[in-house]
Design an enzyme around this catalytic site. Structure first.
Site, PDB file in Angstrom:
ATOM      1  N   THR A   1       0.724  -0.969  -0.367  1.00  0.00           N
ATOM      2  CA  THR A   1      -0.211   0.224  -0.169  1.00  0.00           C
ATOM      3  C   THR A   1       1.031   1.673  -0.048  1.00  0.00           C
ATOM      4  O   THR A   1       0.462   1.995  -0.889  1.00  0.00           O
ATOM      5  CB  THR A   1      -0.824   0.233   1.259  1.00  0.00           C
ATOM      6  OG1 THR A   1      -1.327  -1.428   1.741  1.00  0.00           O
ATOM      7  CG2 THR A   1      -2.016   1.368   0.648  1.00  0.00           C
ATOM      8  N   TRP A   2       2.141   1.696   0.819  1.00  0.00           N
ATOM      9  CA  TRP A   2       2.963   2.263   0.792  1.00  0.00           C
ATOM     10  C   TRP A   2       3.677   2.821  -0.929  1.00  0.00           C
ATOM     11  O   TRP A   2       3.406   3.687  -1.225  1.00  0.00           O
ATOM     12  CB  TRP A   2       3.792   1.835   1.471  1.00  0.00           C
ATOM     13  CG  TRP A   2       4.812   3.203   2.052  1.00  0.00           C
ATOM     14  CD1 TRP A   2       4.594   4.689   1.607  1.00  0.00           C
ATOM     15  CD2 TRP A   2       5.765   2.797   3.137  1.00  0.00           C
ATOM     16  NE1 TRP A   2       5.363   4.759   2.650  1.00  0.00           N
ATOM     17  CE2 TRP A   2       6.512   4.683   3.525  1.00  0.00           C
ATOM     18  CE3 TRP A   2       6.895   1.951   3.420  1.00  0.00           C
ATOM     19  CZ2 TRP A   2       7.957   4.616   3.831  1.00  0.00           C
ATOM     20  CZ3 TRP A   2       7.832   2.574   4.731  1.00  0.00           C
ATOM     21  CH2 TRP A   2       8.727   4.103   4.795  1.00  0.00           C
TER      22      TRP A   2
ATOM     23  N   HIS B   1       0.922  -9.895  -6.276  1.00  0.00           N
ATOM     24  CA  HIS B   1       1.584 -10.711  -5.124  1.00  0.00           C
ATOM     25  C   HIS B   1       2.130 -11.886  -6.176  1.00  0.00           C
ATOM     26  O   HIS B   1       2.343 -12.557  -4.909  1.00  0.00           O
ATOM     27  CB  HIS B   1       0.578 -10.929  -4.392  1.00  0.00           C
ATOM     28  CG  HIS B   1       0.181  -9.700  -3.281  1.00  0.00           C
ATOM     29  ND1 HIS B   1       0.957  -9.141  -2.910  1.00  0.00           N
ATOM     30  CD2 HIS B   1      -0.545  -9.551  -2.745  1.00  0.00           C
ATOM     31  CE1 HIS B   1       0.790  -7.932  -2.553  1.00  0.00           C
ATOM     32  NE2 HIS B   1      -0.869  -8.302  -2.235  1.00  0.00           N
TER      33      HIS B   1
ATOM     34  N   ARG C   1       9.914  -7.595   3.745  1.00  0.00           N
ATOM     35  CA  ARG C   1       9.686  -7.187   5.000  1.00  0.00           C
ATOM     36  C   ARG C   1      10.305  -7.957   5.243  1.00  0.00           C
ATOM     37  O   ARG C   1       9.970  -9.192   4.997  1.00  0.00           O
ATOM     38  CB  ARG C   1       8.010  -6.319   5.279  1.00  0.00           C
ATOM     39  CG  ARG C   1       8.220  -6.072   6.475  1.00  0.00           C
ATOM     40  CD  ARG C   1       6.616  -5.518   6.692  1.00  0.00           C
ATOM     41  NE  ARG C   1       6.777  -4.285   8.035  1.00  0.00           N
ATOM     42  CZ  ARG C   1       4.807  -4.171   8.846  1.00  0.00           C
ATOM     43  NH1 ARG C   1       4.463  -4.243   7.739  1.00  0.00           N
ATOM     44  NH2 ARG C   1       5.090  -3.965   9.229  1.00  0.00           N
TER      45      ARG C   1
HETATM   46  P1  PAP Z   1      -1.617  -5.390   1.377  1.00  0.00           P
HETATM   47  O1  PAP Z   1      -0.548  -6.957   0.563  1.00  0.00           O
HETATM   48  O2  PAP Z   1      -2.868  -6.515   1.333  1.00  0.00           O
HETATM   49  O3  PAP Z   1      -1.924  -4.476  -0.351  1.00  0.00           O
HETATM   50  P2  PAP Z   1       0.580  -4.167   2.531  1.00  0.00           P
HETATM   51  O4  PAP Z   1       0.190  -2.810   2.419  1.00  0.00           O
HETATM   52  O5  PAP Z   1       0.908  -4.868   1.732  1.00  0.00           O
HETATM   53  O6  PAP Z   1      -0.726  -5.172   1.976  1.00  0.00           O
HETATM   54  O7  PAP Z   1       0.909  -4.671   4.043  1.00  0.00           O
HETATM   55  C1  PAP Z   1       0.469  -3.677   4.822  1.00  0.00           C
HETATM   56  C2  PAP Z   1       1.483  -3.232   6.365  1.00  0.00           C
HETATM   57  O8  PAP Z   1       1.716  -2.088   5.350  1.00  0.00           O
HETATM   58  C3  PAP Z   1       0.411  -2.920   7.632  1.00  0.00           C
HETATM   59  O9  PAP Z   1       1.930  -2.644   8.385  1.00  0.00           O
HETATM   60  P3  PAP Z   1       1.184  -3.442   9.467  1.00  0.00           P
HETATM   61  O10 PAP Z   1       0.476  -4.574   9.910  1.00  0.00           O
HETATM   62  O11 PAP Z   1       2.346  -4.063  10.821  1.00  0.00           O
HETATM   63  O12 PAP Z   1       0.402  -2.055  10.054  1.00  0.00           O
HETATM   64  C4  PAP Z   1       0.621  -1.532   7.348  1.00  0.00           C
HETATM   65  O13 PAP Z   1      -0.203  -0.765   8.497  1.00  0.00           O
HETATM   66  C5  PAP Z   1       1.452  -0.957   6.260  1.00  0.00           C
HETATM   67  N1  PAP Z   1       1.417  -0.084   5.457  1.00  0.00           N
HETATM   68  C6  PAP Z   1      -0.077   1.143   4.900  1.00  0.00           C
HETATM   69  N2  PAP Z   1       0.162   1.730   4.373  1.00  0.00           N
HETATM   70  C7  PAP Z   1       1.962   1.983   5.234  1.00  0.00           C
HETATM   71  C8  PAP Z   1       2.630   3.152   5.136  1.00  0.00           C
HETATM   72  N3  PAP Z   1       2.511   4.191   3.997  1.00  0.00           N
HETATM   73  N4  PAP Z   1       3.951   3.059   5.763  1.00  0.00           N
HETATM   74  C9  PAP Z   1       4.444   2.514   6.499  1.00  0.00           C
HETATM   75  N5  PAP Z   1       3.748   0.865   6.765  1.00  0.00           N
HETATM   76  C10 PAP Z   1       2.266   0.954   6.034  1.00  0.00           C
END
Ligand code: PAP
Length: 314
Positions: free
Chosen positions: A64-65, A122, A144
């Site tokens: 998402t980031w 993915h 990660r």
């Molecule tokens: P997806 O594979 O379902 O798209 P993905 O975006 O890869 O998910 O991963 C979500 C993680 O990125 C979450 O981590 P956490 O559970 O450890 O908190 C989410 O919070 C984190 N995330 C989303 N946006 C950002 C951002 N802008 N900066 C840093 N981490 C982020």
């Protein structure tokens, strides 16, 4: 090797991973049964054009980031659609959105190189090799550390409706993660597929870790601009653009936008838009995993990454 193009779903190896739910094995990878046909369609029909940008990742590693960053780098912050649109709507997944139900190329696929197309997937490199190897498109891979990936996956899965009746315990999640029997797993093979690709085809692949990105987002935004052929200049205006992109895409800013706090679910997914934002930190596994479990995962990391010369993940 079995590839999705020649598989018969009922003949694929299966393993239970959460309660009665099972994953199917294609090649060396475990996939959710409902995504096998869409993945098949992507592999057989998607032909990237040289200007395409494809973000690849194992789930929960920073997709998402990176979607937000890539969208902003390519379009520059003056078009900040992130303020009102969810990153997953701006940069669609090939298998979950675009090819979810049809092999007919959706409109976004048939347009020309302008505006520049950015897609996400993915799908493991090993299953997409022909698609990537026959194209000059740019691939960005984010990974990660395995322990935070496990914790993020575990939290995410427990947001599913099914978890209300039957929560996915952390023990079960850990066991599955270590055996590789999680959606798109094994994690280690997924990462190494793209890592090897980045070594062989460095000009076309940008491989970055969530941790490096957190450490110095600005540097990576500039490097990504160069990599994608849209570099930022040295003047004050462009420096400010880089800073604005870093700010607009930060966890703090994104997770506080109405569109990303929404309890609504997209048409293509069962979880709400807000489920893609939780903590966004490095090291959250320390709040959840015992020292024994950390030791167990670190051992696997040594075998799978370190023995291949990839000194990452511990
Ligand atoms: P997806 O594979 O379902 O798209 P993905 O975006 O890869 O998910 O991963 C979500 C993680 O990125 C979450 O981590 P956490 O559970 O450890 O908190 C989410 O919070 C984190 N995330 C989303 N946006 C950002 C951002 N802008 N900066 C840093 N981490 C982020």
């Amino acid at each position: 090797m079995n590839s999705p193009s020649d598989m018969d779903l009922s003949s694929l190896p299966k393993e239970k991973w959460w309660g009665e739910d099972y994953l199917c094995q294609v090649g060396d990878f475990w996939l959710l049964p409902q995504f096998i046909e869409p993945i098949n369609r992507v592999i057989n029909n998607f032909k990237p054009i040289p200007s395409d940008v494809i973000l690849a990742s194992f789930p929960k590693t920073g997709t998402t980031w990176l979607k937000s960053l890539l969208y902003s780098i390519v379009n520059r912050p003056s078009i900040n659609r992130l303020a009102t649109e969810h990153p997953h709507e701006l940069v669609p997944f090939l298998e979950v959105q675009l090819y979810a139900s049809s092999k007919e190329p959706p409109l976004t696929i048939t347009t020309s190189s302008k505006p520049r197309r950015i897609f996400a997937t993915h799908i493991p490199y090993q299953l997409m090799a022909k698609t990537f190897d026959s194209s000059e498109c740019k691939v960005v891979y984010v990974t990660r550390n395995p322990k935070d990936t496990l914790i993020s996956t575990w939290h995410f899965m427990n947001k599913w409706e099914k978890a209300k009746e039957e929560p996915w315990s952390l023990d079960e999640a850990t066991e599955n993660f270590c055996r590789g029997v999680v959606p798109c797993g094994p994690y280690y093979d997924h990462v190494m597929g793209y890592k090897d690709m980045s070594i062989e085809r460095g000009k076309n692949v940008y491989f970055v870790t969530f941790e490096d990105l957190i450490c110095d987002t600005k540097r990576h935004v500039k490097k990504l601009g160069e990599f994608l052929g849209c570099p930022f200049g040295d003047n004050i205006n462009e420096e400010e653009q880089v800073e604005e992109i870093v700010r607009n895409c930060s966890f703090e800013v994104l997770s506080n936008l109405e569109v990303n706090k929404s309890e609504e679910s997209p048409s293509w997914f069962k979880l709400p838009y807000n489920s893609f934002f939780r903590k966004g930190e490095v090291g959250d596994h320390k709040n959840h995993l015992s020292m024994d479990t950390i030791g167990r995962i670190d051992e696997i990391t040594k075998q799978k990454f370190h023995s291949s010369g990839f000194m990452y993940g511990i």
